[in-house]
Scaffold this active site. Structure first.
Site, mmCIF file in Angstrom:
data_model
loop_
_atom_site.group_PDB
_atom_site.id
_atom_site.type_symbol
_atom_site.label_atom_id
_atom_site.label_comp_id
_atom_site.label_asym_id
_atom_site.label_seq_id
_atom_site.Cartn_x
_atom_site.Cartn_y
_atom_site.Cartn_z
ATOM 1 N N ASP A 1 0.863 -1.179 0.000
ATOM 2 C CA ASP A 1 0.000 0.000 0.000
ATOM 3 C C ASP A 1 0.900 1.231 0.000
ATOM 4 O OD1 ASP A 1 -1.786 -2.066 0.495
ATOM 5 O OD2 ASP A 1 -3.027 -0.862 1.850
ATOM 6 N N LYS B 1 -6.899 3.207 -3.402
ATOM 7 C CA LYS B 1 -7.347 3.203 -2.010
ATOM 8 C C LYS B 1 -7.572 4.636 -1.561
ATOM 9 C CE LYS B 1 -5.305 1.904 2.501
ATOM 10 N NZ LYS B 1 -4.226 1.167 3.169
ATOM 11 N N LYS C 1 -10.251 0.045 -2.588
ATOM 12 C CA LYS C 1 -10.174 -0.154 -1.139
ATOM 13 C C LYS C 1 -10.477 1.152 -0.392
ATOM 14 C CE LYS C 1 -6.957 -1.429 2.596
ATOM 15 N NZ LYS C 1 -5.635 -1.935 2.950
#
Lengths: 309, 301
Positions: free
Chosen positions: B138, B201, B237
């Site tokens: 991430d 995300k 996400k």
């Protein structure tokens, strides 16, 4: 507007108020009876109502028929408020309870009016309000005393300092007495909150007016939102939810219906809730308030503290 | 992809009022009991169980991994979560603890959460985390550069991190709370996808506001348009601030309505959350037992 037209308008206005024209032809501003959750006055999420009539069959109000979801919301609010309420000093809780009594006294006329509408005579109603105020003051006094009175230092064989103290059980649900509009509510709420618990109360379904108004009293008495939550509705519908919710630590049941008592006790077993049953037939008597009612909603914690010789 | 093939100014403008109205309609759907049960389990299987605190210890991560594999052992039909998300230095611990399970290990990298470091350091960190065993990385974008309209810088950085990831999946955190407008969110989404993100995300969870439904809708629409344009399916996400089942179900409704069934699985959609898992479990058990649950009876992670 000419004269004829004007008088027509007045009649129409008058007709709005159940056929009675007000003194000045003005529309009455009637109160919407809502419920009290987390320091706010929402309507029931279910949108359901029941009509409350007086003895002669006149409509007094539309009363919220609370659902299990309203109860769930109230439990969430009570759980959130609990640590803060327990954390307040006993002295401060006492002040706040006394403040409720003051506010109730100030609204005396309104409560007397509601009690008489629901079937009491004026004298009975006056007496019930006075007793309710007194009972709040009584429990306000207990706030900083029950710890001393009921805690103990215990004699033990080993070299330990051993002591037992009372701690609030947590979140309490309560089914208040069916036959008492105001004193019943006060009698279950005061000992619970005096002892640092937060509470969700189902008001009497036949005499619910005072519950909503009492919510307003609590709301203006520095009681943090969520500490006291008041629902109106049917006991038969809500009793099992009050008893089986896993996040409720104790349930107070008032009245003497064997079937309901069995149900409360059985469902409480799921998370070993404290099930407290009060069968008082007259809640106006002095026997309906005492320090033990605070202790009914306390857990005793005993500590063994090692000491030298 | 070469950055000459893509112009950030191609991104459409976003009608904020329209987005909010659409979200408000999605949030009022009534979900019936059977669908609810399926949705709760699906949401649980999409959770990236996250712990991103400076005080994290190997012990805490191991505990979290156990929770990830066996969220609630009282029922056998409760699925494990999708992944565990940790800081790079705890990847090895997590990998070890999750051995033999299908739960993936995600690591935040590139000077998370601010991204305020040199590219060299960011790439080193990424490679190191992958080497330690991270299945997913991430990364955070350089918001300062993005807001200064230095889109090429951001684009190149994502490309470089993607390369450093190798086999590991790359999730690109836009930190929408710092992007100010939905137009910026859309631009950043398009940019990240063109630069090679496998997932986009919303947030690090360290900045408020974190994930919101309007921001998620805008990102999902960007994913849809990217799919129409290139045929590539990019994952989504939302992370941060999703703590209740009710809200999680709202996200699934938005997902289903925007991208359809192809995205309704843990390969294409994740929730970055910590408290959400227990709330989902409480609702699942409530549906099974018919009684409202208490957090006291669920493991703390």
């Amino acid at each position: 507007m000419d004269q004829a037209e004007k008088s027509k308008t007045e009649t129409i206005n008058g007709a709005h108020v159940n056929g009675q024209s007000g003194k000045s032809g003005r529309l009455d501003v009637l109160k919407t009876y809502k419920i009290y959750i987390d320091g706010k006055f929402p309507r029931t999420e279910s949108g359901r109502y029941y009509i409350l009539n007086d003895k002669s069959g006149n409509t007094l109000a539309n009363i919220c028929q609370s659902s299990r979801k309203d109860f769930r919301e109230a439990v969430v609010a009570a759980r959130k408020a609990q640590p803060g309420w327990t954390g307040k000093s006993a002295y401060n809780r006492s002040q706040i309870l006394y403040r409720i009594a003051e506010m109730l006294e100030g609204r005396r006329a309104q409560f007397v009016d509601e009690l008489t509408k629901q079937g009491s005579t004026t004298a009975q109603a006056e007496n019930e309000v006075s007793l309710s105020v007194d009972r709040l003051v009584y429990y306000a006094g207990w706030c900083d005393k029950y710890q001393q009175v009921f805690s103990a230092v215990n004699p033990v064989e080993s070299s330990h300092f051993n002591f037992s103290v009372a701690e609030p059980t947590g979140v309490v649900s309560a089914l208040s007495p069916e036959n008492y509009g105001l004193i019943g509510l006060v009698s279950v709420i005061a000992p619970a909150v005096a002892g640092g618990n937060t509470i969700i109360v189902l008001a009497s379904s036949e005499k619910p007016l005072c519950a909503v108004t009492f919510g307003e009293v609590i709301n203006s008495s520095d009681v943090p939102g969520g500490v006291v939550n008041l629902l109106t509705g049917y006991r038969s519908e809500l009793i099992s939810h009050f008893a089986n919710h896993m996040d409720v630590n104790a349930i107070v049941y008032c009245d003497d219906v064997q079937e309901e008592i069995s149900k409360v006790k059985e469902l409480s077993a799921m998370n070993v809730k404290r099930a407290v049953v009060y069968k008082d037939d007259n809640w106006m008597k002095e026997s309906s308030h005492n320090g033990y009612r605070i202790m009914d909603l306390q857990e005793i914690k005993t500590t063994w503290h090692p000491i030298g010789q | 992809m070469k950055r000459t093939d893509y112009l950030v100014t191609d991104s459409p403008a976003i009608d904020q009022v329209g987005v909010e109205e659409r979200i408000s309609r999605f949030s009022k759907r009534s979900i019936k009991k059977e669908s609810k049960m399926a949705a709760l389990k699906m949401a649980l299987s999409m959770v990236d169980l996250t712990t991103l605190e400076a005080k994290d210890t190997p012990g805490k991560v191991k505990q979290l991994c156990t929770k990830a594999m066996h969220p609630h052992s009282a029922y056998s039909d409760i699925p494990p979560v999708a992944a565990v998300c940790v800081y790079p230095n705890l990847v090895r611990v997590a990998k070890e603890a999750l051995k033999g399970s299908k739960v993936k290990v995600a690591a935040v990298a590139t000077a998370f959460p601010s991204g305020m470091s040199t590219r060299k350091v960011k790439l080193e960190e990424t490679k190191w985390a992958v080497n330690e065993g991270a299945d997913e990385i991430d990364m955070v974008i350089s918001r300062g550069h993005f807001l200064a309209s230095e889109y090429n810088f951001v684009f190149d950085e994502i490309c470089a991190v993607k390369e450093a990831c190798g086999q590991a999946h790359l999730k690109v955190i836009l930190e929408t709370g710092e992007l100010s407008t939905l137009d910026n969110v859309r631009r950043a989404s398009d940019l990240a996808m063109h630069a090679g993100a496998d997932f986009i995300k919303t947030s690090t969870g360290k900045i408020q506001p974190a994930a919101t439904l309007p921001v998620t809708l805008v990102m999902l629409e960007a994913i849809r348009d990217f799919y129409y344009e290139t045929g590539k399916r990019i994952g989504m996400k939302p992370a941060g601030g999703i703590a209740t089942s009710k809200l999680a179900l709202n996200y699934l409704v938005v997902l289903r309505e925007t991208l359809g069934n192809d995205w309704l699985n843990a390969d294409m959609f994740r929730f970055g959350a910590s408290a959400l898992a227990n709330d989902l479990l409480m609702q699942i058990v409530k549906e099974k037992e018919g009684v409202y649950q208490s957090i006291d009876y669920f493991s703390k992670d």
